[in-house]
Structures are given as C-alpha cells and as structure tokens.
Design an enzyme around this catalytic site. Structure first.
Site, mmCIF file in Angstrom:
data_model
loop_
_atom_site.group_PDB
_atom_site.id
_atom_site.type_symbol
_atom_site.label_atom_id
_atom_site.label_comp_id
_atom_site.label_asym_id
_atom_site.label_seq_id
_atom_site.Cartn_x
_atom_site.Cartn_y
_atom_site.Cartn_z
ATOM 1 N N PRO A 107 40.269 51.015 37.882
ATOM 2 C CA PRO A 107 40.433 50.902 39.153
ATOM 3 C C PRO A 107 42.220 50.522 39.489
ATOM 4 C CG PRO A 107 39.105 49.255 38.298
ATOM 5 C CD PRO A 107 39.178 50.014 37.484
ATOM 6 N N ASP A 139 48.808 41.354 41.400
ATOM 7 C CA ASP A 139 48.252 40.842 40.013
ATOM 8 C C ASP A 139 47.105 41.668 39.394
ATOM 9 O OD1 ASP A 139 47.607 39.155 37.802
ATOM 10 O OD2 ASP A 139 47.126 37.501 38.977
ATOM 11 N N HIS A 170 51.109 33.123 35.305
ATOM 12 C CA HIS A 170 50.928 32.459 36.912
ATOM 13 C C HIS A 170 52.105 32.092 37.270
ATOM 14 C CE1 HIS A 170 46.733 33.086 35.372
ATOM 15 N NE2 HIS A 170 46.615 33.975 36.250
HETATM 16 N N1 SAM Z 1 47.134 38.702 34.422
HETATM 17 C C1 SAM Z 1 46.268 39.816 34.017
HETATM 18 C C2 SAM Z 1 46.804 40.698 33.218
HETATM 19 O O1 SAM Z 1 47.956 41.283 33.226
HETATM 20 O O2 SAM Z 1 46.365 40.967 31.971
HETATM 21 C C3 SAM Z 1 45.658 40.568 35.086
HETATM 22 C C4 SAM Z 1 44.902 39.425 35.795
HETATM 23 S S1 SAM Z 1 43.359 39.509 36.905
HETATM 24 C C5 SAM Z 1 42.126 39.218 35.957
HETATM 25 C C6 SAM Z 1 43.389 41.530 37.236
HETATM 26 C C7 SAM Z 1 42.331 41.602 38.048
HETATM 27 O O3 SAM Z 1 42.458 42.808 38.924
HETATM 28 C C8 SAM Z 1 40.882 42.040 37.420
HETATM 29 O O4 SAM Z 1 40.241 40.782 37.776
HETATM 30 C C9 SAM Z 1 40.467 43.280 38.008
HETATM 31 O O5 SAM Z 1 39.200 43.216 38.610
HETATM 32 C C10 SAM Z 1 41.259 43.220 39.432
HETATM 33 N N2 SAM Z 1 41.400 44.716 39.909
HETATM 34 C C11 SAM Z 1 41.692 45.745 39.284
HETATM 35 N N3 SAM Z 1 41.687 46.932 40.080
HETATM 36 C C12 SAM Z 1 41.637 46.442 41.284
HETATM 37 C C13 SAM Z 1 41.719 47.050 42.670
HETATM 38 N N4 SAM Z 1 41.775 48.458 42.897
HETATM 39 N N5 SAM Z 1 41.792 46.208 43.635
HETATM 40 C C14 SAM Z 1 41.596 44.887 43.705
HETATM 41 N N6 SAM Z 1 41.433 44.265 42.186
HETATM 42 C C15 SAM Z 1 41.377 44.942 41.273
#
Ligand code: SAM
Length: 277
Positions: free
Chosen positions: A163, A156, A63
């Site tokens: 998705p 991130d 982060h």
């Molecule tokens: N730091 C982490 C890693 O690289 O493993 C990723 C952190 S964060 C938890 C990733 C987030 O992206 C998830 O909560 C997921 O729901 C979100 N996400 C995935 N696809 C997305 C999209 N199309 N739009 C917005 N958020 C999305």
C-alpha cells in the site's frame, strides 16, 4: 542464550540479521504481516512484512529528523498532516512544537497504532494529545477529498511495496500540493540513496515535477539498510535549509540540533549525481 535470529532480506545477495530473545507478538493484519520482537542489540523492534520499522535504541534519530527539520524550516507549522507513521513516533515529535494547533494522522493499518500503544509506550505517547486526530484510512485516497488545508505534511511511509507504493508517485505529490497552503511544505522518507538509489532518485524526480523547491537531507539510521537515510522536502515558498521558525524546537532532543539542521543538507557527491540526472 537461545540462538534465534530475525533475518531482513533485501536482495538475493544481501540480508541483515538481528539476534532476538523473544517474539512478543505476530499477526497478519488485512494489510501486512506485523511482528514485535525483542532484539539483543537494538531493543524492542516493530517489523512489517519482514522489514524493521522502528527499534527502541535508535528510533529517535529518524523521528526527530523527519519532524523537526521541516517544522523548524517552516515559519508557522500550525496545521499538519502525517500520512503513515502509525507507530506515533513523528507524532510524538510534532506535538513538542508550540505552533501546532491541529494534526491529522492518517494510517492505513489500525493494528500498527494499537500494537505500538501496547508495546512501544515511549514512541506512542502522544496519541492522546488534544490537537491530534487519528484516521484509519489509505493516505492516497484521504487527500483526494480533503477537509482542510495544511501548512506541513509528513509522509512517514514504509518502503515502496504494497500500500505504500502509491505514496511515492507523482500523482500523490500533485494531490499533496493541492492540500498545502501557498507556503506549505511536504517531507517524505525517501529511502537509502546507497542501497535503493533508483527509488531515491525517482522520488526526487517526482517531487521536482510538482514543487518549485526540492531539497534532500540525510541522517544515519543505524537499523535501516546501509548507512545514510534520505528525506526529501517539497516546498512551495520557503527554503527548508534555513531555520525559518521563530520558535524552533531545539531542546530536549537527542539527535537534532540547529547545526545538524544545516549540515544534514550537505550532500555527498554521489547523492548530488543521483538527483541531477
Ligand atoms: N519509519 C518507518 C520506516 O521507514 O521504516 C516507517 C514508519 S511507519 C510504521 C509506516 C506506516 O505507513 C505503516 O504503519 C504502514 O501501515 C503505513 N502505510 C503504508 N501505506 C499507507 C497508505 N497508503 N496510507 C496510510 N498509511 C500507510
């Protein structure tokens, strides 16, 4: 101690396992399978679709590095967008910057933010900051009809499955270019150049189609697969390898330092090879 393990499978020939003491939460959201586990070595961890996203013990490295390298590399990151990052970790780091005046966070899955606030209070502590506006929407669609322009975007996302796949596409990067001011920057988490070399190289190639300046930096995230993790910046004007911010945030952090900012852009030969192709 009970002999329970969480297995993170990467290929038919490789998986990683963590000994766990407890499964604190499990559910299937409309978007993914979500779990919170207590691990023996790495503290509490958030798992999405079987892949570890954050662990208490080393989340600060990811982060701090996804946030401060770009925010310190930009002279005045006032208006920001975070796509993904529903755990709130990048958000927590971003609000440390005195420059920041408006931040939109666009997370597809409301449950990630809710669960993070329930189980990861240290990570999710900045959701109530008055500069922060949270939107539960698909980031790919959200930026097609933007309501404002941004100085900086942080993507991130989780790994390019489900998705998240669209968040690694050239089309998405073109749309990001549109919503950035003429001196704007985007940083994306761009996977492991060791284990997911093809995904890393494709991400770089797609950004290069769109941005005049594209730079890669690395950080070791112990709980992510195989050593160095990559971040890739697309910039319209500034060289992000330089600290361009007159009030850079450098104190009170556990990993990021000004020396590390510059050093993180020094790439091993094999990584250079991957992005020269
Ligand atoms: N730091 C982490 C890693 O690289 O493993 C990723 C952190 S964060 C938890 C990733 C987030 O992206 C998830 O909560 C997921 O729901 C979100 N996400 C995935 N696809 C997305 C999209 N199309 N739009 C917005 N958020 C999305």
């Amino acid at each position: 101690m009970q002999d329970y393990w969480f297995y993170e499978k990467h290929t038919e020939g490789y998986e990683v396992r963590w000994r766990i003491t407890e499964i604190l939460h499990q559910e299937a959201t409309p978007y993914q399978k979500l779990a919170v586990i207590e691990t023996v070595e790495w503290g509490r961890a958030l798992i999405l679709d079987g892949v570890l996203q954050i662990a208490d013990k080393d989340e600060y490295i990811y982060h701090e590095m996804i946030t401060h390298v770009t925010m310190n590399g930009h002279p005045h990151p006032q208006d920001m967008l975070i796509i993904g990052g529903g755990d709130g970790g990048a958000l927590r780091e971003a609000v440390k910057h005195p420059d920041l005046r408006h931040l939109d966070l666009v997370e597809i899955d409301r449950r990630v933010a809710e669960i993070s606030q329930q189980y990861f209070p240290r990570v999710s502590c900045a959701f109530a900051d008055p500069r922060v506006n949270v939107h539960f929407a698909d980031g790919f669609d959200y930026i097609k009809a933007p309501v404002r322009q941004y100085d900086l975007v942080i993507v991130d996302s989780s790994d390019p499955v489900g998705p998240s796949i669209k968040l690694f596409s050239e089309e998405f990067y073109r749309d990001l270019h549109q919503i950035l001011r003429p001196d704007g920057m985007v940083v994306v988490q761009s996977e492991s150049p060791v284990f997911y070399a093809d995904q890393f190289a494709a991400c770089h190639a797609n950004l290069r189609q769109v941005f005049p300046i594209v730079e890669v930096y690395l950080a070791p995230i112990a709980t992510y697969v195989s050593g160095p993790w990559s971040f890739t910046i697309g910039s319209k004007r500034y060289d992000p390898r330089t600290i361009n911010n007159e009030q850079p945030v450098t104190t009170g952090l556990q990993y990021y330092t000004e020396e590390l900012h510059r050093a993180a852009f020094c790439l091993p030969g094999f990584v250079r090879e991957l992005i020269l192709k």
